[in-house]
Design a protein around this motif. Sequence first.
Motif, short mmCIF file in Angstrom:
data_model
loop_
_atom_site.label_atom_id
_atom_site.label_comp_id
_atom_site.label_asym_id
_atom_site.label_seq_id
_atom_site.Cartn_x
_atom_site.Cartn_y
_atom_site.Cartn_z
N GLN A 88 0.82 -1.23 0.25
CA GLN A 88 0.01 0.06 -0.12
C GLN A 88 0.94 1.07 0.10
OE1 GLN A 88 -3.22 0.23 2.95
NE2 GLN A 88 -2.48 2.43 3.22
N GLY A 106 -0.14 5.72 -1.18
CA GLY A 106 -1.11 6.72 -1.57
C GLY A 106 -1.63 6.35 -2.98
N CYS A 107 -0.89 6.04 -3.85
CA CYS A 107 -1.34 5.95 -5.22
C CYS A 107 -1.26 4.42 -5.67
CB CYS A 107 -0.69 6.83 -6.15
SG CYS A 107 1.34 6.42 -6.21
N TYR A 108 -1.06 3.41 -4.99
CA TYR A 108 -1.34 1.98 -5.43
C TYR A 108 -1.47 1.28 -4.21
CZ TYR A 108 3.76 1.65 -4.06
OH TYR A 108 5.00 1.85 -3.62
N SER A 109 -1.95 -0.02 -4.72
CA SER A 109 -2.24 -1.16 -3.63
C SER A 109 -2.05 -2.43 -4.33
CB SER A 109 -3.26 -0.87 -2.77
OG SER A 109 -4.36 -0.89 -3.60
N ASN A 133 -4.37 0.88 -9.11
CA ASN A 133 -3.58 2.26 -9.25
C ASN A 133 -4.06 3.26 -8.02
OD1 ASN A 133 -5.99 2.77 -10.24
ND2 ASN A 133 -5.25 3.54 -12.13
N ASN A 134 -4.87 2.64 -6.93
CA ASN A 134 -4.93 3.60 -5.72
C ASN A 134 -4.91 2.54 -4.74
OD1 ASN A 134 -7.46 1.95 -5.42
ND2 ASN A 134 -8.38 2.94 -7.09
N ASN A 135 -5.28 3.18 -3.17
CA ASN A 135 -5.04 2.50 -2.16
C ASN A 135 -6.10 1.66 -1.40
OD1 ASN A 135 -6.66 4.38 -1.19
ND2 ASN A 135 -5.04 5.18 0.23
N LEU A 136 -7.05 1.44 -2.50
CA LEU A 136 -8.54 0.81 -2.05
C LEU A 136 -8.52 -0.57 -1.93
CD1 LEU A 136 -11.06 3.26 -3.88
CD2 LEU A 136 -10.01 3.48 -1.42
N ASN A 175 -6.36 -0.21 2.26
CA ASN A 175 -6.53 0.81 3.19
C ASN A 175 -8.01 0.65 3.80
OD1 ASN A 175 -5.81 2.67 4.96
ND2 ASN A 175 -5.91 4.58 3.38
#
Length: 241
Positions: free
Chosen positions: A31, A33-36, A54-57, A60
């Motif tokens: 994880q 800020g901009c990937y996960s 390409n986000n942290n969803l 997080n």
Amino acid sequence: MFSSFKKDLPYGYGIFNQQFKNLKLVWSYGQYGCYSSLLLKIPSENITLTLLANNNLLSNPARLINGDATSSLFVLSFLKNYMLGLTDMPLFEKQDAISEGFSNNEFFRKKILGQALAESYMARFNPEKLQSSVKLLKHVFTKNLNYLEYADLNLLHTLLLLKDAAHSEFNDFDTQIETIGKKLLEQEPNNPYIHSYLGTFYSRKGNKEKAKYHFESIVNAKNFSENWYIDESKKWLTENK
């Protein structure tokens, strides 16, 4: 990472190992800020789930840092459809119509709590998610009265996150927060996340004496790594001398 989580990492740093029903889950996540990312392997079935975003969803909202893969709706969807044969069970519950046919199913409760956790996270962006998360939690607490049997750090996090999202006085679940917090501290008296959650809770309630106890427990501990919870605790203690 807090040292108490190491008991869940027998394969090396960052690799989690847990049992869910009759399945052994080996998993890891990444994880920023901009990937996960999320990697889940079930050795007994020789099957692996790999997800990239390409986000942290991916990580997080599910608080995967707390070491429970089954708080993730992605993991629950995979288990539901491919491992447990629960294809008739919907993954998401609608706010105005929560399914009743599965109320006594342990997996169903886990799924509801996972959705409530994710929606409490999204409530900061969409106020409607706050009410839907509240309804899901009340449904679980009503159907499963002894919530201490399934209470964990993620449930405590969910309840506190709703207070963050409310931006106003929000007294729902105060009893559960205090009771769950007490139980979790009995199990892990030095866990900084629990102390941080409870310190913030009591500070908002105006009980500075109890808040001070929890923030001092973080600052005075010898084995806590430098992290956000130490900085915030020091800041609170300085501002509330």
